[in-house]
Design a protein around this motif. Structure first.
Motif, short mmCIF file in Angstrom:
data_model
loop_
_atom_site.label_atom_id
_atom_site.label_comp_id
_atom_site.label_asym_id
_atom_site.label_seq_id
_atom_site.Cartn_x
_atom_site.Cartn_y
_atom_site.Cartn_z
N SER A 10 -19.02 1.13 3.40
CA SER A 10 -17.70 0.49 3.35
C SER A 10 -17.15 0.23 4.74
N LEU A 16 -10.03 0.72 0.69
CA LEU A 16 -10.12 0.84 -0.76
C LEU A 16 -10.96 2.05 -1.14
N GLN A 17 -12.01 2.33 -0.39
CA GLN A 17 -12.83 3.51 -0.65
C GLN A 17 -12.01 4.79 -0.47
N THR A 20 -10.60 -12.08 1.47
CA THR A 20 -9.83 -11.00 2.09
C THR A 20 -9.69 -11.22 3.59
N ALA A 73 0.82 -1.22 0.00
CA ALA A 73 0.00 0.00 0.00
C ALA A 73 0.85 1.26 0.00
N ALA A 94 -7.86 -4.93 -3.17
CA ALA A 94 -7.56 -4.06 -4.30
C ALA A 94 -7.53 -4.83 -5.61
N ARG A 117 -9.73 5.19 -3.45
CA ARG A 117 -10.47 5.68 -4.62
C ARG A 117 -10.77 7.16 -4.50
N LEU A 120 -5.08 -2.92 2.73
CA LEU A 120 -5.36 -2.59 1.32
C LEU A 120 -4.49 -3.50 0.47
N PRO A 127 -16.40 -2.18 -2.05
CA PRO A 127 -15.07 -1.86 -1.51
C PRO A 127 -15.08 -1.85 0.02
#
Length: 514
Positions: free
Chosen positions: A316, A472-473, A387, A200, A460, A476, A456, A468
């Protein structure tokens, strides 16, 4: 040794080996061929080794004066500072990156101060940005490790040194350097391995092909080129690098030979003098500022955006909490049987195999799982469970380091009594182990939950646009330059991570101190 302990430990260890080594095999089998390294791969390898070595060396080198100052000084807030040293380790990477950008970015506090005095602003992107981020994460860890070494020197040694008229230089030669020779290789190893698998940080701050780690190259090989052979080859190289560094560090480390003491309070006669006091205070202040400023920046930038956060952020967040809950359960279900088998058998190999994931690539584990799942189910529909499983596996080494010493002490103190009472199996687990493992179990659960919340990695690769997690949100939002929303979401993730760790760790202490 109970047969149930062996069976449970063997099953848990088999799961770990399947997820670490088996997933690499699955990716190799699925690959159409394995080629050699191209120039970009060699560049990623050189950058990974360089940044991991430099990050670990800087973290350890800076930790020495900071830990020394904390060890030999008594001041108001000392306990709080030592607690603060644990915060960056559980801080979500994407949140820390946001805080570091707010402090060290071109529009950050440091650049604004430099511009006020007529200097050019600095940039946190690229090689030096990755180094700054890794030192931020790992300086506290290195300081805690070195501080434990300093505090382990028996107080009687310092009393004897004072009686013999030792100067600061003599104490450094005869007491401190032997301790550092024992502690530093292990601290360097842990930090090097953490930086070796960095994803990350390089994704957010790398700034281009010249700042690509092996883990990021694995991501690009799969996501951009779908070159499974190259991804598996890179994972093997990363695994081999980690194993080689571990062997070297173990051979370099030497025992300090101090022996035991009477647990008396350590009194330092070599700390007196205004110059030494000022120097120690400077090191402590600089370290505290380096750690606190990014966290303050997150709170300062994010608090005003909380009221206007889009609903996707809260959705999220709920999704991340669910992933973290599953990850905590799986971590404990794997860690406890492996720890029990390791302690009852007296085998260091069992614990060593359980900690293999510290040098494994979480992206390769995720790829291998999706390749295995794909013939039977839609792997993208299982992105969140996968995940959670990968996050649990990556938290396992830290859980084992908390559980194995504690369980070993329990067996040393009460094992023979339990054997004489015929206490084994589930009775031993319920009546002897679990009540006395409350603290390390709570700590392991809190750490696993916090690390999972901030991850993360696999998500991803495989998350759909509609599912997400919160990290990840945030990524973005950052890449779409919605900085206010990203700041608010980062503050939410920071609060959730600290709250989850605090609640679970505190839960392990309930009714323990009474």
């Amino acid at each position: 040794m109970s047969g149930r302990v062996v069976a449970a430990g063997a099953v848990a260890l088999a799961v770990v080996l399947a997820l670490t080594l088996g997933t690499i095999v699955a990716v190799f089998v699925r690959a159409e061929g394995v080629g050699g390294f191209d120039p970009a791969d060699w560049a990623a390898l050189r950058f990974t080794v360089t940044q991991a070595t430099l990050s670990a060396a800087l973290s350890v080198a800076l930790a020495i004066p900071v830990a020394r100052a904390i060890a030999r000084r008594r001041f108001v807030g000392r306990g709080a500072l030592v607690m603060l040293l644990g915060a960056p380790f559980i801080l979500p990477v994407i949140v820390a990156v946001f805080g570091l950008i707010s402090v060290f970015g071109r529009s950050g506090w440091v650049s604004q101060s430099l511009m006020a005095f007529g200097y050019e602003p600095i940039s946190i992107y690229g090689f030096h940005g990755v180094i700054i981020a890794h030192v931020f994460f790992n300086l506290p860890l290195a300081t805690r490790l070195v501080l434990q070494g300093w505090l382990a020197i028996p107080g009687e040694r310092f009393r004897l040194a004072a009686a013999l008229g030792f100067t600061s230089r003599d104490i450094a030669r005869h007491l401190e350097r032997p301790m550092l020779r024992e502690v530093l290789p292990g601290a360097f190893l842990v930090i090097f391995l953490l930086c070796l698998t960095s994803f990350a940080v390089a994704l957010a701050l790398g700034g281009g092909p010249r700042a690509t780690t092996i883990e990021l190259a694995i991501y690009e090989a799969f996501r951009l080129d779908f070159d499974l052979g190259k991804a598996a080859l890179l994972a093997c190289v990363q695994f081999g690098l980690g194993a080689a560094v571990a062997i070297v560090a173990l051979r370099v480390a030497l025992p300090s030979g101090f022996g035991g003491g009477l647990d008396r309070a350590v009194q330092r006669w070599d700390q007196r003098g205004p110059l030494r006091t000022a120097l120690d205070a400077s090191w402590i202040a600089l370290a505290a500022l380096f750690l606190i400023l990014p966290i303050l920046a997150i709170a300062f930038d994010g608090i005003g955006a909380l009221a206007t956060l889009p609903s996707q952020v809260w959705t999220s967040a709920a999704r991340s909490l669910g992933v973290a809950a599953v990850s905590v359960i799986v971590t404990l279900l794997l860690a406890l049987p492996i720890a029990a088998w390791s302690v009852t058998s007296g085998s260091k190999l069992v614990e060593g195999l359980g900690t293999l994931t510290i040098v494994a690539s979480p992206l390769i584990i995720g790829m291998g799982l999706f390749i295995v799942i794909n013939p039977f189910l839609d792997p993208f529909a299982l992105a969140l469970p996968v995940t959670a499983l990968v996050n649990a596996i990556m938290s396992l080494p830290f859980a084992l380091r908390a559980l194995v010493p504690a369980l070993s002490q329990i067996e040393t103190q009460y094992g023979r009594l339990a054997d004489s009472l015929g206490m084994s199996g589930t009775a031993r687990l319920r009546r002897l182990w679990l009540p006395r493992l409350a603290r390390p179990l709570g700590f392991s659960a809190g750490l696993a939950g916090a690390l999972s919340l901030g991850d993360l990695g696999v998500i991803a690769l495989f998350a759909s646009p509609d599912t997400p997690t919160l990290p990840l949100q945030i990524f973005r939002l950052l890449t779409s330059y919605r900085m206010d929303d990203a700041a608010g979401a980062a503050l939410v993730l920071l609060a959730l991570s600290l709250a989850v760790f605090w609640l679970l760790d505190r839960g392990g202490r309930v009714n323990v101190d009474g």
